[in-house]
Design a protein around this motif. Structure first.
Motif, PDB file in Angstrom:
ATOM      1  N   PRO A  96      -6.947  -5.396   9.126  1.00  0.00           N
ATOM      2  CA  PRO A  96      -6.956  -4.875   7.652  1.00  0.00           C
ATOM      3  C   PRO A  96      -6.803  -3.176   7.409  1.00  0.00           C
ATOM      4  CG  PRO A  96      -9.039  -6.395   8.145  1.00  0.00           C
ATOM      5  CD  PRO A  96      -8.103  -6.104   9.599  1.00  0.00           C
ATOM      6  N   ARG A  97      -7.055  -2.608   8.578  1.00  0.00           N
ATOM      7  CA  ARG A  97      -6.848  -1.228   8.526  1.00  0.00           C
ATOM      8  C   ARG A  97      -5.143  -1.018   8.549  1.00  0.00           C
ATOM      9  NH1 ARG A  97      -9.025   3.634   9.746  1.00  0.00           N
ATOM     10  NH2 ARG A  97      -7.326   5.156  10.812  1.00  0.00           N
ATOM     11  N   GLU A  98      -4.619  -1.740   9.358  1.00  0.00           N
ATOM     12  CA  GLU A  98      -2.880  -1.580   9.519  1.00  0.00           C
ATOM     13  C   GLU A  98      -2.541  -1.847   8.238  1.00  0.00           C
ATOM     14  OE1 GLU A  98      -2.431  -2.444  14.257  1.00  0.00           O
ATOM     15  OE2 GLU A  98      -2.627  -4.150  12.838  1.00  0.00           O
ATOM     16  N   ARG A  99      -2.927  -3.290   7.529  1.00  0.00           N
ATOM     17  CA  ARG A  99      -2.621  -3.320   6.111  1.00  0.00           C
ATOM     18  C   ARG A  99      -2.813  -2.540   5.205  1.00  0.00           C
ATOM     19  NH1 ARG A  99      -5.168  -8.422   7.344  1.00  0.00           N
ATOM     20  NH2 ARG A  99      -6.397  -8.238   5.281  1.00  0.00           N
ATOM     21  N   ALA A 141       0.213  -0.516   3.345  1.00  0.00           N
ATOM     22  CA  ALA A 141       0.384  -0.622   1.857  1.00  0.00           C
ATOM     23  C   ALA A 141       0.525   0.587   1.139  1.00  0.00           C
ATOM     24  CB  ALA A 141      -0.761  -1.533   1.348  1.00  0.00           C
ATOM     25  N   ALA A 142      -0.495   1.645   1.665  1.00  0.00           N
ATOM     26  CA  ALA A 142      -0.624   2.931   1.341  1.00  0.00           C
ATOM     27  C   ALA A 142       0.916   3.508   1.478  1.00  0.00           C
ATOM     28  CB  ALA A 142      -1.815   3.708   1.841  1.00  0.00           C
ATOM     29  N   GLY A 143       1.179   3.661   2.692  1.00  0.00           N
ATOM     30  CA  GLY A 143       2.305   4.482   2.768  1.00  0.00           C
ATOM     31  C   GLY A 143       3.536   3.890   1.981  1.00  0.00           C
ATOM     32  N   PHE A 159     -12.178   3.670   5.668  1.00  0.00           N
ATOM     33  CA  PHE A 159     -11.965   4.976   5.441  1.00  0.00           C
ATOM     34  C   PHE A 159     -12.922   5.650   4.345  1.00  0.00           C
ATOM     35  CE2 PHE A 159      -7.952   2.530   6.182  1.00  0.00           C
ATOM     36  CZ  PHE A 159      -7.119   3.323   6.768  1.00  0.00           C
ATOM     37  N   ARG A 160     -13.471   6.556   4.886  1.00  0.00           N
ATOM     38  CA  ARG A 160     -14.412   7.414   4.019  1.00  0.00           C
ATOM     39  C   ARG A 160     -14.282   7.689   2.626  1.00  0.00           C
ATOM     40  NH1 ARG A 160     -15.393  11.305   8.966  1.00  0.00           N
ATOM     41  NH2 ARG A 160     -13.600  12.277   7.991  1.00  0.00           N
ATOM     42  N   GLY A 196      -4.107  -6.811   0.657  1.00  0.00           N
ATOM     43  CA  GLY A 196      -4.816  -7.776   0.633  1.00  0.00           C
ATOM     44  C   GLY A 196      -6.128  -7.624   1.489  1.00  0.00           C
ATOM     45  N   VAL A 197      -6.999  -6.576   1.092  1.00  0.00           N
ATOM     46  CA  VAL A 197      -8.342  -6.428   1.526  1.00  0.00           C
ATOM     47  C   VAL A 197      -9.231  -6.018   0.307  1.00  0.00           C
ATOM     48  CG1 VAL A 197      -7.664  -5.392   3.661  1.00  0.00           C
ATOM     49  CG2 VAL A 197      -7.997  -3.953   1.873  1.00  0.00           C
ATOM     50  N   SER A 198     -10.393  -6.073   0.448  1.00  0.00           N
ATOM     51  CA  SER A 198     -11.364  -5.733  -0.636  1.00  0.00           C
ATOM     52  C   SER A 198     -11.729  -4.297  -0.626  1.00  0.00           C
ATOM     53  CB  SER A 198     -12.955  -6.556  -0.389  1.00  0.00           C
ATOM     54  OG  SER A 198     -13.624  -5.944   0.621  1.00  0.00           O
TER      55      SER A 198
END
Length: 196
Positions: free
Chosen positions: A7-10, A14-16, A46-47, A36-38
């Motif tokens: 999920p972190r990599e996705r 996606a953010a990039g 991420f804080r 594809g994450v909540s």
């Protein structure tokens, strides 16, 4: 989307992509949907969105630099190595999906020099300036620090022009960089031999 990615990599991927294409003000809902994450998962990883902006920029930065800079030992002259950066920028602007330098775009959009994303952007822009500086020192330029800054400004200006005009540079940035190098005495080999 890579289903094997965490999920972190996705989220970073996606953010990039979305931050570069649509800007950092894109909503968290759209970002999470693309990854594809909540939202809950995003805030566990991420804080804040600000942290995600900075980390996504840091994750795309090395690839962007690698796409611009020539290899460490390619046998080219300092002039050729500097102009190679502008030639690669020229090709990028003709690709149809060029939205400018991601570091400049992010810093301009954030408008806060202390934002974590602006700090990351500044770091990568300094790395480009440092690349130019190393080549200019190797070329024996009188004031390499000033020329490195000028080349970075030429790069950023050419990049911005391509976005504002919505068209490829068609060699304008390369010619501007070449003129700066000529003025600093870093001539093309054929011009240098004619000057003797």
């Amino acid at each position: 989307m890579n289903t094997q990615a965490t999920p972190r990599e996705r989220l970073l991927d996606a953010a990039g992509e979305l931050f570069y294409r649509d800007g950092v003000n894109i909503g968290v809902d759209a970002l999470c949907k693309a990854a594809g994450v909540s939202k809950k998962s995003m805030y566990q990883l991420f804080r804040s969105k600000d942290e995600l902006i900075a980390e996504s920029l840091a994750s795309v930065g090395p690839g962007y630099q690698h796409a611009l800079e020539p290899g460490a030992e390619d046998g080219s002259t300092p002039r050729e190595r500097i102009l190679a950066v502008f030639e690669k920028l020229d090709r990028q602007t003709g690709s149809g999906d060029f939205y400018g330098c991601p570091f400049v775009s992010t810093a301009v959009e954030l408008k806060n020099p202390e934002h974590p994303g602006s700090v990351v952007a500044r770091h990568f822009k300094q790395r480009l300036t440092d690349f130019f500086l190393g080549e200019l020192v190797a070329a024996g330029v009188d004031d390499p620090e000033m020329m490195a800054v000028q080349l970075t400004m030429a790069f950023d200006g050419a990049s911005a022009r391509a976005v504002v005009r919505a068209q490829a540079l068609n060699g304008v940035g390369i010619k501007m960089a070449a003129a700066l190098l000529d003025a600093a005495g870093v001539k093309a080999p054929e011009l240098a031999s004619q000057a003797r």
